[in-house]
Motif scaffolding. Sequence first.
Motif, short mmCIF file in Angstrom:
data_model
loop_
_atom_site.label_atom_id
_atom_site.label_comp_id
_atom_site.label_asym_id
_atom_site.label_seq_id
_atom_site.Cartn_x
_atom_site.Cartn_y
_atom_site.Cartn_z
N THR A 10 0.82 -1.21 0.00
CA THR A 10 0.00 0.00 0.00
C THR A 10 0.85 1.26 0.00
O THR A 10 1.95 1.29 0.55
CB THR A 10 -0.96 0.04 1.21
N LEU A 11 0.31 2.29 -0.65
CA LEU A 11 0.90 3.63 -0.66
C LEU A 11 -0.06 4.57 0.04
O LEU A 11 -1.28 4.38 -0.03
CB LEU A 11 1.13 4.11 -2.10
N LYS A 12 0.49 5.60 0.70
CA LYS A 12 -0.33 6.57 1.42
C LYS A 12 0.04 7.96 0.97
O LYS A 12 1.21 8.29 0.82
CB LYS A 12 -0.10 6.43 2.93
N CYS A 13 -0.99 8.80 0.76
CA CYS A 13 -0.72 10.20 0.39
C CYS A 13 -0.81 11.08 1.64
O CYS A 13 -1.35 10.68 2.67
CB CYS A 13 -1.66 10.70 -0.70
N SER A 14 -0.30 12.29 1.52
CA SER A 14 -0.26 13.21 2.66
C SER A 14 -1.64 13.74 3.06
O SER A 14 -1.76 14.39 4.08
CB SER A 14 0.69 14.37 2.37
N HIS A 15 -2.66 13.44 2.26
CA HIS A 15 -4.03 13.85 2.61
C HIS A 15 -4.83 12.68 3.18
O HIS A 15 -6.05 12.76 3.29
CB HIS A 15 -4.73 14.43 1.38
N GLY A 16 -4.15 11.59 3.51
CA GLY A 16 -4.81 10.47 4.18
C GLY A 16 -5.30 9.34 3.28
O GLY A 16 -5.83 8.36 3.79
N GLY A 17 -5.15 9.47 1.98
CA GLY A 17 -5.59 8.41 1.08
C GLY A 17 -4.64 7.23 1.10
O GLY A 17 -3.43 7.39 1.25
N VAL A 18 -5.19 6.04 0.94
CA VAL A 18 -4.40 4.82 0.89
C VAL A 18 -4.85 4.00 -0.32
O VAL A 18 -6.05 3.79 -0.51
CB VAL A 18 -4.58 3.97 2.17
N ILE A 19 -3.87 3.58 -1.14
CA ILE A 19 -4.18 2.73 -2.28
C ILE A 19 -3.36 1.46 -2.20
O ILE A 19 -2.26 1.44 -1.65
CB ILE A 19 -3.94 3.43 -3.63
N THR A 20 -3.91 0.41 -2.78
CA THR A 20 -3.23 -0.88 -2.85
C THR A 20 -2.58 -1.01 -4.22
O THR A 20 -3.22 -0.72 -5.25
CB THR A 20 -4.24 -2.02 -2.64
N VAL A 21 -1.33 -1.42 -4.24
CA VAL A 21 -0.61 -1.63 -5.50
C VAL A 21 -1.27 -2.80 -6.22
O VAL A 21 -1.35 -3.91 -5.68
CB VAL A 21 0.88 -1.91 -5.24
N ALA A 22 -1.77 -2.54 -7.43
CA ALA A 22 -2.52 -3.56 -8.17
C ALA A 22 -1.67 -4.33 -9.16
O ALA A 22 -2.04 -5.43 -9.57
CB ALA A 22 -3.70 -2.90 -8.89
N THR A 23 -0.53 -3.77 -9.57
CA THR A 23 0.27 -4.40 -10.61
C THR A 23 1.73 -4.45 -10.21
O THR A 23 2.29 -3.45 -9.76
CB THR A 23 0.15 -3.60 -11.93
N GLY A 24 2.32 -5.60 -10.38
CA GLY A 24 3.75 -5.78 -10.17
C GLY A 24 4.31 -6.56 -11.34
O GLY A 24 3.58 -7.07 -12.18
N SER A 48 -9.90 6.37 -5.58
CA SER A 48 -10.74 5.24 -5.15
C SER A 48 -10.07 4.43 -4.06
O SER A 48 -10.38 3.26 -3.86
CB SER A 48 -11.07 4.35 -6.35
N GLY A 49 -9.16 5.06 -3.34
CA GLY A 49 -8.47 4.37 -2.25
C GLY A 49 -9.39 4.10 -1.09
O GLY A 49 -10.55 4.52 -1.05
N SER A 50 -8.85 3.38 -0.14
CA SER A 50 -9.63 3.08 1.06
C SER A 50 -8.77 3.35 2.29
O SER A 50 -7.96 2.51 2.67
CB SER A 50 -10.06 1.62 1.05
N PRO A 51 -8.91 4.53 2.88
CA PRO A 51 -9.82 5.62 2.53
C PRO A 51 -9.30 6.40 1.32
O PRO A 51 -8.10 6.38 1.03
CB PRO A 51 -9.81 6.50 3.78
N PRO A 52 -10.20 7.10 0.62
CA PRO A 52 -9.77 7.92 -0.51
C PRO A 52 -9.05 9.18 -0.03
O PRO A 52 -9.16 9.57 1.12
CB PRO A 52 -11.08 8.27 -1.22
N CYS A 53 -8.32 9.80 -0.94
CA CYS A 53 -7.63 11.06 -0.65
C CYS A 53 -8.66 12.14 -0.34
O CYS A 53 -9.66 12.28 -1.03
CB CYS A 53 -6.79 11.46 -1.86
N ALA A 54 -8.39 12.93 0.69
CA ALA A 54 -9.32 13.98 1.12
C ALA A 54 -8.99 15.35 0.52
O ALA A 54 -9.64 16.34 0.85
CB ALA A 54 -9.32 14.08 2.64
#
Length: 121
Positions: A10-24, A48-54
């Motif tokens: 998972t990656l996290k942005c500075s606005h609280g969004g978290v996404i899962t890496v879908a492709t490797g 579309s992260g969980s949670p999404p970026c705010a």
Amino acid sequence: MSRVVVTGGTLKCSHGGVITVATGDPRLTVQGAGALLLGMEDKLSFASGSPPCANQTKTVPPAPAPCVTQAAAAGQATKLSVGGKPVLLDTANGTTVPAALPADPGAWKVAEPGQTKLEAI
């Protein structure tokens, strides 16, 4: 040493969004998941992260302006590559741009590499 990031990490942005890496890249798998190579992290959206970026625009009323990753500024392996591209490590990070303007840019970092077996430098 740092862990290699793989599909399911998972990656996290500075606005609280978290996404899962879908492709490797399937040429290097760790615990059955493909490794994330430099460049694969570019232009990923936190919409579309969980949670999404705010992040929101500075307009009235504000509108969603979720972060979009830019290429890693740091955190690429120096000793492990696949097809000439370095793998990304759990220390990887970079900047983000908002999906809509005017809005603040941000930053992203690895929240979880997705595996616990392979470390690299």
